[in-house]
Structures are given as C-alpha cells and as structure tokens.
Scaffold this active site. Structure first.
Site: not given
Length: 389
Positions: A140, A167, A277, A345, A348-349, A372, A374-375
C-alpha cells in the site's frame, strides 16, 4: 449559480472560462447528481451514464490536449471541477479524479504518440473508463514492494499478479498497470503498461463493500499469464515507479480539491440547517457554540482552498510541487475530516440518519486521509523536504 460566502477565496481571480466551467459543473452536479446520490450509495452501482454525460461536457479529458480529443485544460480547472462535484457527491468526484488524474494522465504524460492516439480519445470522451493499477494486497504505502511481474516473451510481456483497491477495476475499459520487469533493480525495475479489458488472462476479482465512496467502484485486478503487446509499454523499462510517483504528485492536488469540496458541502448543509432547526425557542444559528463551529469550518476551508489552488497553479507553471502538493493534501483531508465530524454534531440525531447529506459526507471523508498517500506518508514527504541539505 448559487454562491456561498467562502466560494471565491482563490489565490487569483478566476478568468471567464474558469468561471464558466465552475458554473457548468455546479449546475450539472445540482441537477443531474444530487437527486440520485442516495440511490447510487445504496446500490453501489457505478453511474456509467452520468460519466458519459461528463465526458460529453469535456470533463473526462480535462488535462488531455485537444489533439488527442481532450479539453486541453490545466490543474486549476481540474481542481475547480473536482471541488464542485465533491460539494454534492464525493463519490462521483473521486471517480472523475481517478479517471482524469491517474490512468488517463499517466498515458497523457508518459506514453508515446502512438499509444496516446490509440487510447486517449476514448478515455477523454468517456467511451472508456480508466483504471490505474499500482496498489497490491501486500503493498500500500510501500508502493515499491509490489509483486506483479511482467516477463518479456518475444513481442509481448506476460503479466502475473494481483492488484487491490483499484478504482474502476470492473467498469474500466483501459488500465495502466505497474509491474516488475527486473526484480534485481528493485523500484528501478518497475515498468508500466496499458492493458485493455478483454485481454486473455486479465480478470476482475473481488469488488470491495466499502464504508463510503460507495458508487465509485473499487475492485481487485487479476493477471494470470496475461499477454500484453510490447508496444503497450509506457516509456521504457524501469521508468514505471518514477512515473507513478509523478502521477501521484498531481493526484494529491485532486484529493485536496475533493477534500475542500466535501468540507464546503458540510458547511453549506450546516448553514442551511442551523437557520431552520429550532431549540429552546431560537434557531441553532443563534447559539454561539454553533456559530463558532461554523466559523472554524469556514476558516479551515478557506486556508485549504488557498493551499490547494497554490499547488494547482504551480503545477500549471511546471514548478516543483512535491512539497506543496503533500501539504495541500494533508491539510485539506484533515480539515475535511473535522468538518464532517462537526457537521454531524451540529445536526445531532438527524446527522446520524441518511435523511441528511452530512451522514454520507462523514462516511466518505475517511478515504481522503488514506487514498493517494496517507496522512502519515504526506508528513514524511514534508519532513524530508524540511530536513534535506
């Protein structure tokens, strides 16, 4: 074209053609993609008809010169297109990025004119979808550890091995495949080939059932005594690994742009939802805690966009982008992850349900810190640049 308050923070003023491209792809995404996002996600079916329409618009041959059937555009336009698509559906953006930036661009940059004339027109028009075969089950981040071999046999090369996480592995009609032609030379013994779908010994393996980016198909590619014409060698033997690293440099710009678009989509959704909301007798947008979350998201997005388009502009100017592309990809993918988390967040729900777009953004975003490079790999690239003499 609907604008948001962070849409136009580029390093430079977009010209008339770039503004037209931005408006066209935004309208396409809103009208053609948005109504079917969850259908694509649930069925995991690759939207081939949509891709063909993008090909008709010139968005599948973005970087390909007009003489080979492409749009003849640059990385700035490429980043604009990917960002706008990702704002609506990151899965489609990923497919467009992979098709343009990997398979098609590998041929465009490194192949001879004979190969270009044979394959690029169909790729640029969307008549064929492109796949790019570097990653393997055992390699990888350590791309040089690949095991697929290509042994010269007369006027052909015989390929054996398995590629993973590819891909468009199933729908791809044309693939660029990396394989070892001289094991003794290690990464300098890796070469690249164009392999057509339907070639004897070339088959599609397992299709991955993914967390996110589900309509962008990901499969294994299997090569069992697959005979590829010698003329399909891209460049010369031993250049494949270097070619792949150069292609990935440009690919990091597309993932950065995808990250910016996804984060922008999260912010757009949060702004709209927070105004509608109501809790405790007022809208969410009136709560300072919510305002601060969105302010942080907007600031991160602007910084990531500026970094991304700096990299794109430098690429168009043929400047060295190894460092800035890694920084853009690292920062943009990390802020997109934060934006998706904060968006759920704020909702919410409801953010945990498929009734609102942030649930899908939350699932899609994780790939951006992995694909492409990783961090962690980006940090290695950046640190090496800092510490070199």
């Amino acid at each position: 074209m609907s604008e948001t308050k962070t849409d136009c923070n580029y390093l430079f003023e977009l010209n008339e053609n770039q503004l037209s491209i931005k408006e066209t792809i935004r309208s396409f995404a809103e009208e053609k993609i948005k109504p079917s996002i969850m259908e694509f996600d649930e069925t995991q079916e690759f939207p081939l008809e949509l891709m063909k329409q993008l090909g008709d618009l010139g968005f599948l041959g973005i970087l390909v010169p007009e003489e080979f059937g492409g749009a003849g555009l640059g990385y700035v336009e490429y980043a604009l297109i990917v960002e706008e698509l990702a704002r609506i559906d990151p899965s489609i953006a990923l497919s467009v990025a992979a098709h343009n930036g990997l398979c098609t661009n590998h041929i465009n940059v490194f192949a001879n004119d004979v190969i270009k004339r044979k394959y690029l027109p169909d790729l640029a028009a969307g008549r064929k979808i492109g796949a790019w075969g570097l990653t393997e089950p055992g390699s990888g981040s350590d791309a040089a550890a690949l095991q697929t071999t290509a042994v010269k046999d007369g006027n052909h090369y015989v390929l054996n091995g398995t590629k993973a996480f590819i891909t468009h592995g199933g729908v791809g009609g044309t693939a660029v495949v990396l394989a070892i032609t001289d094991k003794s030379k290690k990464k300098k013994g890796i070469s690249s080939f164009v392999v057509e779908k339907g070639t004897d010994g070339f088959s599609v393996g397992k299709k991955e059932n993914k967390l996110g980016m589900r309509s962008s198909e990901t499969t294994q590619l299997i090569f069992e005594n697959c005979r590829v014409p010698g003329d399909n060698l891209i460049g010369i033997e031993g250049e494949g690994f270097l070619q792949a690293m150069k292609i990935l440099e440009g690919g990091r710009i597309s993932i950065a742009a995808l990250s910016v678009g996804l984060a922008q989509g999260c912010l757009d959704a949060c702004i709209a939802y927070s105004k509608e909301r109501r809790q405790f007798g007022k809208t969410l947008s009136e709560f300072q805690a919510i305002q601060f979350k969105m302010a942080d998201m907007a600031s991160d997005i602007e910084a990531a966009r500026l970094m991304t388009f700096k990299a794109a502009k430098m690429k168009d100017e043929n400047k060295n982008i190894l460092d800035i592309a890694a920084k853009a990809k690292l920062f943009a993918s990390e802020i997109a992850t934060r934006a998706a988390n904060e968006a759920v967040q704020i909702f919410g729900g409801y953010g945990f349900t498929k009734d609102y777009p942030v649930e899908k953004f939350y699932r899609d975003v994780k790939l951006l810190t992995i694909g492409e490079g990783t961090s962690e790999v980006q940090r290695i690239v950046i640190a090496r640049n800092l510490l070199q003499d």
